[in-house]
Motif scaffolding. Structure first.
Motif, PDB file in Angstrom:
ATOM      1  N   ASP A  91      29.876   9.777  79.638  1.00  0.00           N
ATOM      2  CA  ASP A  91      29.033  10.317  80.702  1.00  0.00           C
ATOM      3  C   ASP A  91      27.700  10.831  80.169  1.00  0.00           C
ATOM      4  OD1 ASP A  91      30.990   9.725  82.555  1.00  0.00           O
ATOM      5  OD2 ASP A  91      31.847  11.753  82.535  1.00  0.00           O
ATOM      6  N   ASP A  92      27.710  11.411  78.949  1.00  0.00           N
ATOM      7  CA  ASP A  92      26.457  11.958  78.429  1.00  0.00           C
ATOM      8  C   ASP A  92      25.476  10.868  77.975  1.00  0.00           C
ATOM      9  OD1 ASP A  92      27.839  11.288  76.101  1.00  0.00           O
ATOM     10  OD2 ASP A  92      27.580  13.251  75.149  1.00  0.00           O
ATOM     11  N   TRP A  93      25.877   9.606  78.041  1.00  0.00           N
ATOM     12  CA  TRP A  93      24.976   8.474  77.787  1.00  0.00           C
ATOM     13  C   TRP A  93      24.316   8.036  79.095  1.00  0.00           C
ATOM     14  CZ3 TRP A  93      24.660   4.828  73.354  1.00  0.00           C
ATOM     15  CH2 TRP A  93      25.095   5.418  72.165  1.00  0.00           C
ATOM     16  N   GLN A  94      24.602   8.710  80.179  1.00  0.00           N
ATOM     17  CA  GLN A  94      24.034   8.468  81.501  1.00  0.00           C
ATOM     18  C   GLN A  94      24.045   6.982  81.873  1.00  0.00           C
ATOM     19  OE1 GLN A  94      20.216  10.451  81.340  1.00  0.00           O
ATOM     20  NE2 GLN A  94      21.172  12.439  81.600  1.00  0.00           N
ATOM     21  N   PRO A  95      25.238   6.388  81.926  1.00  0.00           N
ATOM     22  CA  PRO A  95      25.319   4.964  82.273  1.00  0.00           C
ATOM     23  C   PRO A  95      24.811   4.691  83.682  1.00  0.00           C
ATOM     24  CG  PRO A  95      27.507   5.951  82.104  1.00  0.00           C
ATOM     25  CD  PRO A  95      26.536   7.001  81.704  1.00  0.00           C
ATOM     26  N   THR A  96      24.063   3.598  83.811  1.00  0.00           N
ATOM     27  CA  THR A  96      23.540   3.193  85.112  1.00  0.00           C
ATOM     28  C   THR A  96      23.676   1.686  85.273  1.00  0.00           C
ATOM     29  OG1 THR A  96      21.295   3.030  84.219  1.00  0.00           O
ATOM     30  CG2 THR A  96      21.875   5.091  85.283  1.00  0.00           C
ATOM     31  N   ALA A  97      23.808   1.265  86.512  1.00  0.00           N
ATOM     32  CA  ALA A  97      23.917  -0.154  86.812  1.00  0.00           C
ATOM     33  C   ALA A  97      22.564  -0.840  86.647  1.00  0.00           C
ATOM     34  CB  ALA A  97      24.427  -0.350  88.236  1.00  0.00           C
ATOM     35  N   ASN A 132      22.005   5.326  77.417  1.00  0.00           N
ATOM     36  CA  ASN A 132      21.217   5.863  76.305  1.00  0.00           C
ATOM     37  C   ASN A 132      21.947   7.051  75.713  1.00  0.00           C
ATOM     38  OD1 ASN A 132      18.488   4.530  76.147  1.00  0.00           O
ATOM     39  ND2 ASN A 132      18.586   5.001  78.329  1.00  0.00           N
ATOM     40  N   SER A 133      21.943   7.138  74.401  1.00  0.00           N
ATOM     41  CA  SER A 133      22.579   8.274  73.734  1.00  0.00           C
ATOM     42  C   SER A 133      21.906   9.571  74.181  1.00  0.00           C
ATOM     43  CB  SER A 133      22.485   8.119  72.217  1.00  0.00           C
ATOM     44  OG  SER A 133      21.120   8.077  71.808  1.00  0.00           O
ATOM     45  N   PRO A 134      22.615  10.689  74.109  1.00  0.00           N
ATOM     46  CA  PRO A 134      22.044  11.965  74.535  1.00  0.00           C
ATOM     47  C   PRO A 134      20.742  12.328  73.809  1.00  0.00           C
ATOM     48  CG  PRO A 134      24.406  12.180  74.246  1.00  0.00           C
ATOM     49  CD  PRO A 134      24.023  10.824  73.733  1.00  0.00           C
ATOM     50  N   ASP A 135      20.592  11.871  72.566  1.00  0.00           N
ATOM     51  CA  ASP A 135      19.359  12.154  71.825  1.00  0.00           C
ATOM     52  C   ASP A 135      18.270  11.119  72.103  1.00  0.00           C
ATOM     53  OD1 ASP A 135      20.143   9.900  70.391  1.00  0.00           O
ATOM     54  OD2 ASP A 135      20.710  11.011  68.598  1.00  0.00           O
ATOM     55  N   ALA A 136      18.540  10.172  72.999  1.00  0.00           N
ATOM     56  CA  ALA A 136      17.608   9.112  73.397  1.00  0.00           C
ATOM     57  C   ALA A 136      17.239   8.182  72.247  1.00  0.00           C
ATOM     58  CB  ALA A 136      16.354   9.692  74.046  1.00  0.00           C
ATOM     59  N   ASP A 170       8.124   4.619  68.576  1.00  0.00           N
ATOM     60  CA  ASP A 170       8.428   5.799  67.762  1.00  0.00           C
ATOM     61  C   ASP A 170       8.651   5.501  66.285  1.00  0.00           C
ATOM     62  OD1 ASP A 170       8.316   7.560  69.985  1.00  0.00           O
ATOM     63  OD2 ASP A 170      10.330   6.918  70.572  1.00  0.00           O
ATOM     64  N   GLY A 171       8.667   4.216  65.905  1.00  0.00           N
ATOM     65  CA  GLY A 171       8.865   3.887  64.496  1.00  0.00           C
ATOM     66  C   GLY A 171       9.919   2.827  64.268  1.00  0.00           C
ATOM     67  N   VAL A 201      25.264  -8.277  74.988  1.00  0.00           N
ATOM     68  CA  VAL A 201      25.107  -6.892  74.564  1.00  0.00           C
ATOM     69  C   VAL A 201      23.730  -6.742  73.925  1.00  0.00           C
ATOM     70  CG1 VAL A 201      26.036  -5.025  73.143  1.00  0.00           C
ATOM     71  CG2 VAL A 201      27.579  -6.775  74.084  1.00  0.00           C
ATOM     72  N   THR A 202      22.968  -5.774  74.405  1.00  0.00           N
ATOM     73  CA  THR A 202      21.668  -5.465  73.828  1.00  0.00           C
ATOM     74  C   THR A 202      21.761  -4.073  73.215  1.00  0.00           C
ATOM     75  OG1 THR A 202      20.604  -6.740  75.576  1.00  0.00           O
ATOM     76  CG2 THR A 202      19.189  -5.274  74.272  1.00  0.00           C
ATOM     77  N   TYR A 203      21.319  -3.969  71.972  1.00  0.00           N
ATOM     78  CA  TYR A 203      21.418  -2.716  71.214  1.00  0.00           C
ATOM     79  C   TYR A 203      20.077  -2.469  70.555  1.00  0.00           C
ATOM     80  CZ  TYR A 203      22.836   0.232  67.239  1.00  0.00           C
ATOM     81  OH  TYR A 203      22.952   1.221  66.298  1.00  0.00           O
ATOM     82  N   TRP A 204      19.644  -1.206  70.609  1.00  0.00           N
ATOM     83  CA  TRP A 204      18.400  -0.839  69.949  1.00  0.00           C
ATOM     84  C   TRP A 204      18.514   0.624  69.575  1.00  0.00           C
ATOM     85  CZ3 TRP A 204      14.660  -0.139  74.508  1.00  0.00           C
ATOM     86  CH2 TRP A 204      13.534   0.608  74.175  1.00  0.00           C
ATOM     87  N   ALA A 205      18.340   0.916  68.293  1.00  0.00           N
ATOM     88  CA  ALA A 205      18.532   2.278  67.800  1.00  0.00           C
ATOM     89  C   ALA A 205      17.447   2.662  66.814  1.00  0.00           C
ATOM     90  CB  ALA A 205      19.894   2.416  67.124  1.00  0.00           C
ATOM     91  N   SER A 206      16.989   3.891  66.920  1.00  0.00           N
ATOM     92  CA  SER A 206      15.999   4.380  65.967  1.00  0.00           C
ATOM     93  C   SER A 206      16.659   4.559  64.606  1.00  0.00           C
ATOM     94  CB  SER A 206      15.407   5.713  66.433  1.00  0.00           C
ATOM     95  OG  SER A 206      16.314   6.769  66.214  1.00  0.00           O
ATOM     96  N   ALA A 207      15.883   4.350  63.565  1.00  0.00           N
ATOM     97  CA  ALA A 207      16.393   4.520  62.208  1.00  0.00           C
ATOM     98  C   ALA A 207      16.870   5.954  61.993  1.00  0.00           C
ATOM     99  CB  ALA A 207      15.313   4.147  61.189  1.00  0.00           C
ATOM    100  N   GLU A 208      16.250   6.904  62.682  1.00  0.00           N
ATOM    101  CA  GLU A 208      16.595   8.320  62.530  1.00  0.00           C
ATOM    102  C   GLU A 208      17.964   8.660  63.113  1.00  0.00           C
ATOM    103  OE1 GLU A 208      13.619  10.846  64.220  1.00  0.00           O
ATOM    104  OE2 GLU A 208      12.008   9.910  63.073  1.00  0.00           O
ATOM    105  N   THR A 209      18.341   8.020  64.206  1.00  0.00           N
ATOM    106  CA  THR A 209      19.559   8.424  64.911  1.00  0.00           C
ATOM    107  C   THR A 209      20.699   7.419  64.832  1.00  0.00           C
ATOM    108  OG1 THR A 209      18.816   7.464  67.002  1.00  0.00           O
ATOM    109  CG2 THR A 209      18.221   9.774  66.573  1.00  0.00           C
TER     110      THR A 209
END
Length: 163
Positions: A38-44, A52-56, A116-117, A136-144
């Protein structure tokens, strides 16, 4: 992205501290289910679901395609990444294949950048049935990425064909 690829191969399933909802998608013609906290705020979305992860710092989505619209969905995935300023480095592309929950999958991944980098980018295809696939599409910042990969693994491990 190597961590993501290894994760999709091994996929660890463990208890999660956050509540997760089970989503059947797409709404008009259910083809798959996935559990997203739920904290990833899933949407259709038009073809599936996203979160999106809670830290965005980490984005993940699942889209459904059939033989007749797979090319359009893939085009939409890459257009979405481009619209969001996500640029893969073509020289960093890696590929992998495997099986997850009895379903074949293939992934392409890249290192790249967004506004953001540095980021890791992944696009995977999971065969749900002879007629349907999940993209499946995935994209993550190097920091998180390292912090969020355990939750990503749980999300990936939960995908199944709809009953």
């Amino acid at each position: 992205m190597n961590k993501f690829l290894a994760a999709t191969t091994i996929l660890l399933i463990s208890a999660t501290a956050s509540l997760a909802g089970s989503f059947t998608f797409p709404a008009d013609e259910p083809a798959a289910t996935v559990e997203i906290p739920d904290d990833w705020q899933p949407t259709a979305t038009d073809y599936g679901i996203e979160g999106n992860s809670p830290d965005a710092g980490t984005y993940i989505s699942f889209d459904i395609a059939g033989a007749e619209d797979m090319e359009q969905v893939m085009t939409d995935v890459f257009a979405f990444l481009e619209e969001n300023g996500v640029t893969p480095d073509p020289t960093s592309q890696t590929e992998s294949k495997g099986e997850q929950n009895g379903m074949a999958y293939e992934t392409l991944s890249w290192k790249g950048t967004d506004k953001d980098g540095p980021v890791t980018i992944g696009v995977g295809v999971v065969t749900l049935s002879a007629e349907k696939i999940a993209i499946v599409t995935y994209w993550a910042s190097a920091e998180t990425e390292e912090k969020n990969i355990p939750e990503v693994n749980k999300i990936l491990a939960s995908i199944k064909p709809a009953e």
